[in-house]
Design a protein around this motif. Structure first.
Motif, PDB file in Angstrom:
ATOM      1  N   GLU A  72      35.076  49.964  47.136  1.00 25.72           N
ATOM      2  CA  GLU A  72      34.703  49.565  45.774  1.00 25.72           C
ATOM      3  C   GLU A  72      35.758  50.025  44.762  1.00 25.72           C
ATOM      4  OE1 GLU A  72      31.814  47.867  44.928  1.00 25.72           O
ATOM      5  OE2 GLU A  72      32.305  47.914  42.803  1.00 25.72           O
ATOM      6  N   GLU A  97      41.532  44.678  41.056  1.00 28.43           N
ATOM      7  CA  GLU A  97      40.854  43.567  40.372  1.00 28.43           C
ATOM      8  C   GLU A  97      40.474  42.447  41.343  1.00 28.43           C
ATOM      9  OE1 GLU A  97      43.741  42.760  37.270  1.00 28.43           O
ATOM     10  OE2 GLU A  97      42.515  43.871  35.848  1.00 28.43           O
ATOM     11  N   VAL A  98      39.956  42.854  42.487  1.00 29.31           N
ATOM     12  CA  VAL A  98      39.401  41.882  43.447  1.00 29.31           C
ATOM     13  C   VAL A  98      37.999  42.358  43.802  1.00 29.31           C
ATOM     14  CG1 VAL A  98      41.623  41.180  44.409  1.00 29.31           C
ATOM     15  CG2 VAL A  98      40.395  43.094  45.450  1.00 29.31           C
ATOM     16  N   SER A  99      37.310  41.572  44.628  1.00 29.38           N
ATOM     17  CA  SER A  99      35.961  41.963  45.023  1.00 29.38           C
ATOM     18  C   SER A  99      36.014  42.956  46.178  1.00 29.38           C
ATOM     19  CB  SER A  99      35.145  40.729  45.420  1.00 29.38           C
ATOM     20  OG  SER A  99      35.686  40.163  46.607  1.00 29.38           O
ATOM     21  N   MET A 144      27.773  46.975  42.036  1.00 34.19           N
ATOM     22  CA  MET A 144      27.644  45.880  41.078  1.00 34.19           C
ATOM     23  C   MET A 144      27.638  44.515  41.765  1.00 34.19           C
ATOM     24  SD  MET A 144      27.183  45.614  37.806  1.00 34.19           S
ATOM     25  CE  MET A 144      27.877  46.897  36.796  1.00 34.19           C
ATOM     26  N   GLU A 145      28.439  44.343  42.807  1.00 35.70           N
ATOM     27  CA  GLU A 145      28.505  43.037  43.486  1.00 35.70           C
ATOM     28  C   GLU A 145      27.183  42.705  44.160  1.00 35.70           C
ATOM     29  OE1 GLU A 145      33.170  43.605  44.579  1.00 35.70           O
ATOM     30  OE2 GLU A 145      31.957  42.495  46.016  1.00 35.70           O
ATOM     31  N   GLN A 186      35.594  39.087  36.850  1.00 34.07           N
ATOM     32  CA  GLN A 186      36.552  39.545  37.859  1.00 34.07           C
ATOM     33  C   GLN A 186      36.319  38.807  39.181  1.00 34.07           C
ATOM     34  OE1 GLN A 186      36.692  43.875  38.624  1.00 34.07           O
ATOM     35  NE2 GLN A 186      37.312  43.339  40.694  1.00 34.07           N
ATOM     36  N   LEU A 187      35.042  38.633  39.539  1.00 37.86           N
ATOM     37  CA  LEU A 187      34.711  37.948  40.791  1.00 37.86           C
ATOM     38  C   LEU A 187      35.115  36.467  40.749  1.00 37.86           C
ATOM     39  CD1 LEU A 187      31.232  39.475  41.672  1.00 37.86           C
ATOM     40  CD2 LEU A 187      33.420  39.931  42.758  1.00 37.86           C
ATOM     41  N   THR A 234      36.572  41.263  49.428  1.00 37.40           N
ATOM     42  CA  THR A 234      37.969  40.919  49.725  1.00 37.40           C
ATOM     43  C   THR A 234      38.646  42.085  50.427  1.00 37.40           C
ATOM     44  OG1 THR A 234      38.109  39.377  47.877  1.00 37.40           O
ATOM     45  CG2 THR A 234      40.185  40.262  48.696  1.00 37.40           C
ATOM     46  N   TYR A 264      40.867  38.044  56.510  1.00 39.81           N
ATOM     47  CA  TYR A 264      41.488  37.351  55.383  1.00 39.81           C
ATOM     48  C   TYR A 264      42.890  37.892  55.172  1.00 39.81           C
ATOM     49  CZ  TYR A 264      42.400  35.975  50.552  1.00 39.81           C
ATOM     50  OH  TYR A 264      42.979  35.458  49.414  1.00 39.81           O
ATOM     51  N   ASP A 277      38.685  36.356  41.669  1.00 35.48           N
ATOM     52  CA  ASP A 277      39.021  36.903  42.977  1.00 35.48           C
ATOM     53  C   ASP A 277      39.573  35.796  43.875  1.00 35.48           C
ATOM     54  OD1 ASP A 277      37.541  37.467  45.958  1.00 35.48           O
ATOM     55  OD2 ASP A 277      38.764  39.057  45.104  1.00 35.48           O
ATOM     56  N   GLU A 278      40.741  36.003  44.474  1.00 35.75           N
ATOM     57  CA  GLU A 278      41.416  34.924  45.207  1.00 35.75           C
ATOM     58  C   GLU A 278      40.635  34.467  46.429  1.00 35.75           C
ATOM     59  OE1 GLU A 278      45.221  36.983  45.989  1.00 35.75           O
ATOM     60  OE2 GLU A 278      44.630  36.939  48.106  1.00 35.75           O
ATOM     61  N   ARG A 279      39.990  35.389  47.101  1.00 33.29           N
ATOM     62  CA  ARG A 279      39.206  35.019  48.285  1.00 33.29           C
ATOM     63  C   ARG A 279      38.021  34.149  47.869  1.00 33.29           C
ATOM     64  NH1 ARG A 279      34.919  37.570  50.437  1.00 33.29           N
ATOM     65  NH2 ARG A 279      34.360  37.052  52.573  1.00 33.29           N
ATOM     66  N   ASN A 280      37.357  34.520  46.769  1.00 29.19           N
ATOM     67  CA  ASN A 280      36.227  33.724  46.262  1.00 29.19           C
ATOM     68  C   ASN A 280      36.678  32.330  45.848  1.00 29.19           C
ATOM     69  OD1 ASN A 280      34.327  35.674  46.681  1.00 29.19           O
ATOM     70  ND2 ASN A 280      34.277  36.402  44.572  1.00 29.19           N
ATOM     71  N   ARG A 311      24.664  39.547  43.297  1.00 30.55           N
ATOM     72  CA  ARG A 311      24.129  38.643  44.335  1.00 30.55           C
ATOM     73  C   ARG A 311      22.608  38.576  44.255  1.00 30.55           C
ATOM     74  NH1 ARG A 311      25.954  41.140  48.761  1.00 30.55           N
ATOM     75  NH2 ARG A 311      28.049  40.754  48.127  1.00 30.55           N
ATOM     76  N   LYS A 350      32.401  42.283  35.472  1.00 34.02           N
ATOM     77  CA  LYS A 350      32.459  42.201  36.933  1.00 34.02           C
ATOM     78  C   LYS A 350      32.362  40.744  37.381  1.00 34.02           C
ATOM     79  CE  LYS A 350      32.756  44.101  40.961  1.00 34.02           C
ATOM     80  NZ  LYS A 350      33.984  44.823  41.360  1.00 34.02           N
TER      81      LYS A 350
END
Lengths: 70, 138
Positions: A17, A24-26, B2-3, B71-72, A29, A38, B75-78, B7, B68
């Motif tokens: 976290e 600045e990613v999840s 937070m994530e 930011q999500l 990720t 990934y 997010d590049e993966r998202n 969800r 948050k």
């Protein structure tokens, strides 16, 4: 792509976290990166390397895919 | 985390918005004149109020949630996941419309046939235009 991200992260005393927040990613990720599910973009790879003050090659291990020629 | 909270918020919001819609429709049924259109509008209005209330409540209770979420979104993966999901969904929709057109032809239903064909062509055209746009931009 294999990587040493988890090992390096833990050596710095960070959880997923916290590292996600810094980059600045999840958190997912970071988890997917560590599991090899990934592959990061070049930008993210540079961000990670820059944060840990290491080269990309020291974190991410590139292995060429071997085709058996069939 | 937070994530996880975000969800859970999405699931909670979906359920409460549906319930809000049903309550709004129910209230109109009770007090209204039985008009289907206004019944649906009443449901949508109630659902909208529930939606906004949940968003405002969560922002008040968890101040960092808005940042948050932004930011999500970046997010590049998202972004990749959303792109793949959208692409798959478009394929399924086009297939469904093709089946719908086939059924319309078999059953000789002109309205269904024209509607299916029009929507199919519109989505196909939009797909070509958006691919061309992103191809030039990148």
């Amino acid at each position: 792509m294999k990587n040493r991200l988890e090992e390096i992260r833990k050596s710095k005393g960070l959880n997923q976290e916290e590292l996600a927040q810094i980059l600045e990613v999840s958190r997912q990720t970071i988890s997917s990166l560590e599991n090899g599910r990934y592959n990061p973009s070049i930008l993210l790879a540079f961000k990670i390397a820059n944060f840990f003050t290491m080269s990309i090659e020291n974190i991410f291990i590139y292995e060429e895919e071997v085709n058996d020629g069939r | 985390m937070m994530e996880d909270r975000i969800r859970k918020q999405k699931t909670k919001m979906f359920i409460l918005v549906v319930v809000g819609f049903l309550i709004g429709s129910g209230i109109y049924d009770f007090f209204g004149d039985g008009s289907y259109t206004f019944r649906v509008f009443s449901g949508i209005l109630f659902a909208g109020v529930v939606d906004i209330s949940i968003i405002l409540y969560d922002r008040w209770k968890y101040p960092g949630i808005k940042d948050k979420k932004q930011q999500l979104e970046k997010d590049e993966r998202n972004i990749i996941i959303n792109g793949k999901a959208a692409s798959f969904t478009v394929t399924i929709i086009l297939f469904t419309l093709a089946v719908s057109l086939l059924i319309a032809i078999i059953m000789k239903n002109k309205l269904l046939g024209y509607l299916s064909a029009f929507i199919y062509l519109f989505i196909f055209f939009l797909l070509i235009v958006s691919k061309s746009y992103w191809n030039k931009k990148m």
